[in-house]
Scaffold this active site. Structure first.
Site, short mmCIF file in Angstrom:
data_model
loop_
_atom_site.label_atom_id
_atom_site.label_comp_id
_atom_site.label_asym_id
_atom_site.label_seq_id
_atom_site.Cartn_x
_atom_site.Cartn_y
_atom_site.Cartn_z
N HIS A 1 0.86 -1.18 0.00
CA HIS A 1 0.00 0.00 0.00
C HIS A 1 0.89 1.23 0.00
CE1 HIS A 1 -3.64 -2.33 0.63
NE2 HIS A 1 -2.97 -3.03 1.53
N CYS B 1 -2.37 5.44 -3.80
CA CYS B 1 -2.83 4.04 -3.81
C CYS B 1 -4.05 3.89 -4.73
CB CYS B 1 -3.16 3.59 -2.38
SG CYS B 1 -3.18 1.80 -2.17
#
Length: 109
Positions: free
Chosen positions: A22, A34
């Protein structure tokens, strides 16, 4: 950080790619880096399935941020165009937000 690896052969034909992690640019639900990565990767996978005759396998794990694709044969013309477009977008994100959030690697296999 999101690490993306693009696997190609000696002829530079796409064989697979993996995306893991992430970005952690911001809190979950507000992380534009992201989100941008996810949109590019997921849309490319969806387009490969809808607009090409490629045979490929996918794997995913939401917790680790893993999304991977592997082709049974090197990607053909249409798939190459879609993957080139995904790479262009990912490089744009990397150029704008830096290597603290996204790393894009190319490996010859």
């Amino acid at each position: 950080m999101t690490k993306i690896t693009i696997f190609r052969n000696q002829k530079q034909e796409y064989l697979a790619f993996s995306c893991v992690g992430h970005a952690e640019y911001a809190d979950a639900g507000e992380d534009i880096v992201c989100a941008g990565i996810s949109v590019l990767v997921i849309n490319t996978i969806n387009a490969l399935g809808m607009f090409t005759k490629e045979h490929f396998k996918t794997n995913q794990d939401e917790e680790t941020g893993l999304i991977s694709v592997s082709f049974e044969q090197p990607a053909g013309h249409d798939a190459k165009l879609l993957l080139d477009t995904m790479v262009l977008g990912l490089q744009g994100i990397q150029n704008n937000y830096g290597n603290d959030y996204i790393i894009l690697n190319f490996k010859e296999v």
